[in-house]
Design a protein around this motif. Structure first.
Motif, short mmCIF file in Angstrom:
data_model
loop_
_atom_site.label_atom_id
_atom_site.label_comp_id
_atom_site.label_asym_id
_atom_site.label_seq_id
_atom_site.Cartn_x
_atom_site.Cartn_y
_atom_site.Cartn_z
N ALA A 81 5.27 4.68 -2.30
CA ALA A 81 3.93 4.60 -1.72
C ALA A 81 3.99 4.53 -0.20
N LEU A 82 5.00 3.83 0.33
CA LEU A 82 5.17 3.77 1.77
C LEU A 82 5.57 5.13 2.33
N VAL A 83 6.44 5.83 1.61
CA VAL A 83 6.81 7.19 2.03
C VAL A 83 5.57 8.08 2.08
N GLN A 84 4.71 7.93 1.08
CA GLN A 84 3.48 8.72 1.05
C GLN A 84 2.59 8.39 2.25
N LEU A 136 1.54 -3.37 -20.72
CA LEU A 136 1.11 -3.21 -19.33
C LEU A 136 1.99 -4.00 -18.37
N VAL A 137 2.30 -5.23 -18.76
CA VAL A 137 3.16 -6.06 -17.90
C VAL A 137 4.54 -5.43 -17.75
N LEU A 138 5.10 -4.94 -18.85
CA LEU A 138 6.41 -4.30 -18.78
C LEU A 138 6.37 -3.03 -17.93
N ALA A 139 5.31 -2.23 -18.09
CA ALA A 139 5.17 -1.01 -17.29
C ALA A 139 5.03 -1.34 -15.81
N TYR A 140 4.26 -2.38 -15.50
CA TYR A 140 4.07 -2.77 -14.11
C TYR A 140 5.40 -3.23 -13.49
N ALA A 141 6.15 -4.02 -14.25
CA ALA A 141 7.43 -4.49 -13.73
C ALA A 141 8.43 -3.36 -13.55
N TRP A 142 8.37 -2.36 -14.43
CA TRP A 142 9.31 -1.24 -14.35
C TRP A 142 8.93 -0.27 -13.23
N LEU A 143 7.65 0.08 -13.12
CA LEU A 143 7.21 1.05 -12.12
C LEU A 143 7.10 0.45 -10.72
N ASP A 144 6.83 -0.85 -10.63
CA ASP A 144 6.65 -1.53 -9.34
C ASP A 144 5.68 -0.74 -8.46
N PRO A 145 4.42 -0.59 -8.88
CA PRO A 145 3.49 0.29 -8.16
C PRO A 145 3.01 -0.26 -6.82
N THR A 146 3.10 -1.55 -6.60
CA THR A 146 2.57 -2.14 -5.38
C THR A 146 3.65 -2.18 -4.31
N PRO A 147 3.46 -1.49 -3.18
CA PRO A 147 4.49 -1.47 -2.13
C PRO A 147 4.50 -2.77 -1.35
N PRO A 148 5.62 -3.07 -0.67
CA PRO A 148 5.63 -4.25 0.20
C PRO A 148 4.70 -4.04 1.38
N ARG A 149 4.22 -5.13 1.94
CA ARG A 149 3.29 -5.04 3.07
C ARG A 149 4.00 -5.05 4.42
N ARG A 150 5.31 -4.99 4.40
CA ARG A 150 6.09 -5.02 5.63
C ARG A 150 7.20 -3.99 5.54
N VAL A 151 7.33 -3.16 6.55
CA VAL A 151 8.34 -2.10 6.56
C VAL A 151 8.92 -2.01 7.97
N ALA A 190 -4.16 0.29 9.25
CA ALA A 190 -5.45 0.51 8.61
C ALA A 190 -5.39 0.21 7.12
N ASN A 191 -4.19 0.26 6.53
CA ASN A 191 -4.01 -0.04 5.11
C ASN A 191 -3.30 -1.38 4.91
N ASN A 192 -3.35 -2.23 5.92
CA ASN A 192 -2.76 -3.58 5.85
C ASN A 192 -1.26 -3.54 5.63
N ILE A 193 -0.59 -2.54 6.20
CA ILE A 193 0.86 -2.45 6.17
C ILE A 193 1.38 -2.79 7.56
N GLU A 194 2.25 -3.77 7.65
CA GLU A 194 2.82 -4.15 8.94
C GLU A 194 4.10 -3.35 9.17
N VAL A 195 4.12 -2.56 10.25
CA VAL A 195 5.28 -1.77 10.61
C VAL A 195 6.02 -2.51 11.73
N VAL A 196 7.22 -2.97 11.42
CA VAL A 196 8.05 -3.66 12.41
C VAL A 196 8.90 -2.61 13.12
#
Length: 439
Positions: A280-283, A30-45, A69-75
Motif C-alpha cells: 500500500a505504501l508502494v502504491q 476474517l481474522v486469519l485472512a487479515y493477519a495473513w494479508l496484513d492490509p493496513t500499512p504502517p503509518r511511518r516510512v 495527506a493520508n496520515n503517513i509520516e515520511v521520515v
C-alpha cells in the motif's frame, strides 16, 4: 411485554443461536485472512534522500507533504547520494530511496531484494568550470571535451554519491589518467563555495535541474557549463546514459541564459523500494510520483515520467499497476485507508463467502428444528400419559399430570408460521382428556 413482541424476540434469539456457529466461523476466517494479508500499512516510512539542498532532498520534502495527506509520516534520511542510498536500502535502514542509473551492476541487482517504482526524472551530468580557467587553457570558446580538463583542479562529487564511479568510467573511456588532474571529493555545497572562491577550477555532479545549486550556478557570472559535444557517443558506449539538450534561454529568457543550446549526458533516477515495504505504501508513493514528476521539464515533455520502460531493476507490480492504470477506482470515492482495506481483502472475502455459502444451508433446517422442538418435546410426555391411562393407572393422577402439561404448553411461544404445530399439540391434549373422561 406484548405477546407479539415477546414472540419476535424469541424468534430472533433462535435465529441467532442457529446462525451463531456460522458467524463465529466467518469471524475466525476474517481474522486469519487479515493477519495473513496484513492490509493496513504502517503509518511511518523512511525515505533515503541525499545531501542538503540537493534535488533528492527537495523531492523528498515533496513526497513527505504528499503522503501526509493520508496520515503517513515520511521520515527523510539524508545521505551522500545514490550509492549511499543503495547501502541504506540493503541494510534495511531505509524503506525507499532515490538511486541514480548506473550506480549498481545488473549482476547484483536481483540479489538485493529491491524493486523499482519507475524512473522519475533525468539527472544530467553538470560540469561547471571557471571561465578564467578555460581562457588560461586556451579554450576561450569553452570546454567541450573531458580531455581538456587535464591539469585542472576538479571536484568529482562526494563519496557515497553516484558521481565518482561515473566519472571514473568516463575518464577510462577518454583514456584520461586521473593522476594528471587534481581531484577532490567535496560535498556539493563546499565544492560550490570552493569553485566560487577560485580554490578549484571545476566541479561535476549529477542532479535534476530543480537543484538549488544548479539553478544558482547557471546564473552566476564567470561560471560556465561544459558542452558535451560527444553526448551521442557517450550514450552509445554507456546504456545508462542518454543525450539531452539544455535549450537556449530555458534558464532565463530575458537574459538569454544559456546563450546557446548545450549538449549534456544524463542518467535517470529511479525510486527503489525494499521487498519488505508494504504494497500500500508502494502504491501511495507511485501515485505521488505521478503527480510530482509528470509535468513537463527542461529535458522532458509532459507525461514522460514516471517511466517503467527499460528499468535496471525489477518493477514493482503495485507501481506498474498504478502508473499504467492511475488511481484505483475505490480510492476515487473512499478514503485511502478504507479503500485499501477493501482492495486487499476482497479476494479473501470472496473465498470466505464461497466456503460459507454451502454451510449456510444448514441454518434454516436448524432454526426450524429449534422452533418445532418446543412443541414436539411435549408429545413424549403426552404419549406417556396415554399409555398410563391404557394400563389402568389412577385417572385422577393422570388428570393432574395432564393439567400440568396443558399449563406448560400454554406458555409456549412460537412464530405465527409454526402456530399450527402448537394448536395441533393442544388438540391432541384435548383428545387424551376426552379419553380420560370416557375411562
Amino acid at each position: 411485554m406484548p405477546q407479539a413482541f415477546r414472540t419476535t424476540l424469541l424468534s430472533l434469539r433462535d435465529l441467532l443461536v442457529s446462525a451463531g456457529p456460522l458467524a463465529l466461523l466467518a469471524l475466525a476466517l476474517l481474522v486469519l485472512a487479515y493477519a495473513w494479508l496484513d492490509p493496513t500499512p504502517p503509518r511511518r516510512v523512511t525515505l533515503a534522500t541525499g545531501p542538503a539542498q540537493s534535488a533528492y532532498d527537495e523531492f523528498g520534502k515533496r513526497y513527505r507533504q504528499a503522503l501526509a495527506a493520508n496520515n503517513i509520516e515520511v521520515v527523510l534520511l539524508p545521505s551522500q547520494g545514490s550509492s549511499d542510498n543503495l547501502r541504506l536500502l540493503r541494510e534495511g535502514r531505509a524503506d525507499l530511496g532515490f538511486v541514480q542509473g548506473g550506480s549498481n551492476d545488473r549482476a547484483t541487482q536481483e540479489e538485493n531484494g529491491l524493486a523499482s517504482l519507475g524512473s522519475l526524472f533525468v539527472e544530467p551530468v553538470w560540469l561547471f568550470y571557471r571561465e578564467q580557467a578555460a581562457r588560461q587553457r586556451g579554450a576561450a570558446a569553452g570546454f567541450t571535451s573531458l580531455t581538456q580538463l587535464e591539469g585542472l583542479r576538479l571536484n568529482v562529487g562526494s563519496p557515497g554519491s553516484g558521481v565518482p564511479p561515473l566519472m571514473q568510467k568516463l575518464f577510462e573511456a577518454n583514456r584520461i589518467d586521473p593522476s594528471r588532474l587534481t581531484l577532490s571529493q567535496l560535498g556539493e555545497t563546499p565544492a560550490t563555495m570552493a569553485l566560487l572562491a577560485g580554490d578549484i577550477d571545476a566541479i561535476v555532479f549529477a542532479s535534476a535541474p530543480q537543484s538549488l545549486m544548479v539553478q544558482m550556478l547557471l546564473q552566476t557570472p564567470g561560471i560556465r557549463l561544459m558542452d558535451f559535444a560527444q553526448s551521442e557517443a557517450y550514450s552509445r558506449r554507456f546504456p545508462f546514459l542518454s543525450p539531452v539538450v539544455l535549450p537556449r534561454g530555458v534558464v532565463d529568457l530575458s537574459r538569454d541564459l544559456p546563450p546557446a543550446d548545450l549538449r549534456l549526458v544524463a542518467t535517470t533516477t529511479a525510486l527503489l523500494a525494499r521487498e519488505q515495504t508494504h504494497p500500500a505504501l508502494v502504491q501511495l508513493f507511485a501515485q505521488a510520483a505521478m503527480d510530482l514528476h509528470s509535468p513537463a521539464g527542461w529535458f522532458n515533455r509532459a507525461g514522460s515520467f514516471p517511466n517503467i520502460e527499460h528499468s535496471e531493476y525489477p518493477v514493482s507490480r503495485e507501481a506498474e499497476r498504478t502508473i499504467r492504470g492511475g488511481r484505483p477506482f475505490l480510492q476515487r470515492y473512499l478514503s485511502f485507508w478504507l479503500a485499501n482495506l477493501v482492495e486487499r481483502m476482497w479476494l479473501a472475502l470472496g473465498i470466505i463467502i464461497a466456503i460459507l455459502l454451502p454451510l449456510s444451508r444448514i441454518v434454516p433446517p436448524l432454526y426450524e428444528f429449534r422452533i418445532r422442538s418446543r412443541v414436539f418435546r411435549w408429545y413424549g410426555q403426552l404419549r406417556s400419559l396415554e399409555v398410563q391411562l391404557q394400563d389402568g393407572a389412577d385417572p385422577a393422577q393422570v388428570a393432574r399430570e395432564l393439567d400440568a402439561l396443558e399449563r406448560k404448553v400454554a406458555g409456549i411461544n412460537v412464530p405465527l408460521s409454526y402456530a399450527d404445530e402448537l394448536y395441533a399439540l393442544r388438540n391432541n391434549i384435548s383428545l387424551v382428556r376426552r379419553r380420560l373422561r370416557e375411562a
